[in-house]
Design an enzyme around this catalytic site. Sequence first.
Site: not given
Lengths: 321, 741
Positions: B249, B623-624, B695, B698-699
């Site tokens: 984090f 979206i991977l 893009k 994760g955050e």
Amino acid sequence: MKAFTYQRAGTMAEATAALAQVPSAKLIAGGTNLLDLMKLEIEVPSHLVDIRDLDLSRIEETADGGLRIGALVTNTDLAAHGRIKRGYGVISRAIVSGATGQLRNKASTAGNLLQRNRCPYFYDTDQACNKRLPGSGCSALSGVSRGLAVIGTSASCIATYPGDLVVALRLLDASVETVDAAGRTRTLPVADFHRLPGDTPEIETALAPDELITAVLLPPPIGGTQIYRKVRDRASYAFALVSVAAVIQEDGTGRIAFGGVAPKPWRVEKAENALAEGAETVVSIAFAGATPTEQNAFKIPLAARALASVLAEAKGTTDAV
Amino acid sequence: MLFDQPAAGNPIDNGTVVGRPVLRIDGPLKVSGAARYAFERNDAVTNPAYGFVLGAGVAKGRVRAIDAAATRAAPGVLAVVTTLDHAPLSRADLSAAMLFGGDMIEHYHQAIAVVVAETFEQARAASRLLKVDYEREDGRFVLAAEAGNAKPAPDRENGGPDAPDVDRVGDFEAAFQQAAVTIDSTYTTPHESHAQMEPHATVAAWEGDRLTVWTANQMVNWAIRDLPRALSMGQDKVRVVSPYIGGGFGAKLFIRSDVVLAALAAKAAGRPVKLALQRALIFNNGTHRSATIQRVRLAARADGVLTGISHRGLSGNLPLGGAEMATSQTKILYAAPNREIGMTLAAMDLPESNFMRAPGEAPGLMALEVAMDEMAEKLGMDPVEFRVLNDTRVDPHNPSRPFSERHLVECLRTGAARFGWSARRSRPGERREGRWLVGMGVASGIRNAIAMRSGARVRLEASGGLIVETDMTDIGTGTYTIVAQTAAEMLGLTAAEVEVRLGDSNFPRAAGSGGQWGAANATSGVFAACVALRDAIADRLGFPRDRCEFIGGTVRSGNEVVPLQEAARGGGLTGEDSIEFGDLEKRYQQSTFAAQFAEVGVDAFTGEVRLRRMLCVCDVGRILNPATARSQVIGGMTMGLGAALIEELAVDPRRGFFVNHDMAGYEVPVHADIPHLDVVLLDHPDALASPMKAKGIGELGLCGAAPAIANAVYNATGLRVRDYPITLEKHLHALPALALL
């Protein structure tokens, strides 16, 4: 953790003899609190007496219709016991509101009585704490005190008894059965088991150094609606900001004990006489003379609101907790 | 590979593997214990000794002396290294705290000694025998008290070296004076801890003058730069290995005391040393997110169009540290012709503030998005419609600069429909279900997409296997899986046929994990390397490079079909390249967007807040992998719940430290706090962002999550709490009187 010697006691006499012979010996049952404290060198026993093999894991009926709970009965087993659930529901509810399943599997009944406080300054050995190092001062009084006690405190300590089970035991007028190295047994009320800090916050219970808790005794069931309401910041695995243990009878009378507010489970019998006048009156009596800090003053109105919630639940005017 | 033109069609568009919910390939290793984390690398070294770190017991001052005689004589002790034995180590880039050395104490629990012993228990016990003589000084520990000493903190990340102290457009003050409707609110957010599960941990071993560290670090690329510098060594003498990381984090973006002390301890002991920071040390020894004090002023016409936005904030840090840039996102979230936006920074003596997931946006949106809720109410508008009305298609501070892709309105509309937003009562405090006061809230989320150079090496083995190597890390996010998916898509294989090796400084430099930049950049680097490998394969097979297809384990050109392993028969083939970015990021604002919806219950008796349901609709480019993407979003939403309701590092204002420095005292959400979290992933590939058209996500899940919950609490109770976290005592007095319950 300081190096220590270890002994697995086969009999109660062996265990109490070890306590009598080695001044800094400690008993260990589940170890859910003691080991943490040893790692931080807050507890520094030179000798550990493991009592897991003692025959203290039974729950039996007593002659008067109550129950005798062996000292080593785990929280999990106690909460799930049929007689407890039927006659002493507040105990089951209190237990399952505390800790986690894993901890409750290890934690013992007697160990719960001896659970030490959770004041952050007690745990930080770089900070002054009269409980940990008598005479060093209390850091919490001018520090972070939101979770600490509002009543029963002293200028030397404002730590809180953190547990849940014992609040229910106090409510039910349970008592603690012990034996010492001389083989003498005694029974003392849970009400008298924990001491208020006064000038000696390092002395937390009425136990003598060579005394072993053998059982907790419950009087016969008293019926009523039994509720344990624990108010906390997150939904699980948190100590109580305030908890309320209650038995409310159909006629509106009952018993009330509070957790999270004092150095011991907090029950003021004369406050219970005011139950008909409502939660705020009960709390005003039970918390008369309270000396909260600025950070934890909310606990008193919160206690009233939590009690009101319990009374509403008992009456069936709001959904169950 | 230079990426400076919008991505054309490429093999990733096929979506045979990329874009599929491939389960994490490291999952079975992790649940079975086969994935070894740093402290478990008994396979890598023999006969390691154990290090135990002593933290300073005062917040500011100096160490006069350390008496280590008893420690050295204690059983099993091999070495003791104290801070007085070393000159202060050089600080890592972007780091404020000095990790070890010298006599000055900058913050509580600064590492001042490491004890090495045969066993962990011996090291720990011996550390308690150190006698430290401190000279204690007063310090600056309370942010609000330091407001008068704060200095401007220009937004250099977005504005470059000449960024102004305050970003101004138009004349905000005039707009505010003339506006039909205004709000002026101040919000405070507390210090927060990353509280990641795995502690900072390192195994260090020397071979002559060469050092290897098996550690937990999100940015191997930075560690291999900063660690040799701290130890005054050549970079070629150091190897950093970090294949598995148990959460970070942001806490593990930089080298921390564990790695330097493990290295120094191993040298002193002449043995490999294992060292993990004990939990009670992490909160004050490591980094945290700074508290903030933020003032938001909004000006609007009666019809709801914003005419002015002012967002000014303050955070604190050690004198050499940076600010929590809580106002930056406000520059680009909503339109308004008059704006003033800026942060200030106060020098303090608390532990180091540094990046924590969604740095800036997380606390910044906790102010701005509540202010938007306040304004919508004052305007008598629906909060969703108010946000839609003030959407922008361009960077409001530079209107010639459009967004690459921006679908915030679609996020809001999709979310409102799915969540049943129309059932929300516009008047707060009106919905009661049993003992619960029920409320709904919405907030927008935004987080930028950051382009970073990232490299990889892809090798087709003579045996036919495909191996990807990059120093990219997987902090539990799914990197192994999306890297495998990318290489598989490019070479016409399945993800299971690709072996991914990560987190080793011997591998090509990658973007690393941070700032939600890891996924898009690292896979783009793998894309670039795969293009190089495809060319090498085409050359080997004598096919024209631009007329090859890689499908189903074969290479096809015209009518010819050749098994892929055929290409490696004459020896393995390697493709190695990096993705590098041109100026598309400057010409287009590249961001990710979210709409967060929350429904809470507030216990009318006790004020306890419990989340009932929550939805996040995301616009993040391609979206991977929807499975790992969803996990990232629900993790962010969970963290948002913590920020809104629970988490706070409590400062002792006199002694200057975070008092609740363990996992019992610093409460984060537990399972019982989290109901089903719903996530919708919009699919708008962004050809301006990267060849993957992705893009990062994760955050984003954290962005807007806390203010959506805060707005829901307000909607339930009718009391606006602007001081986070919203713990029950802050609104207890505003709940219905007991007589009414």
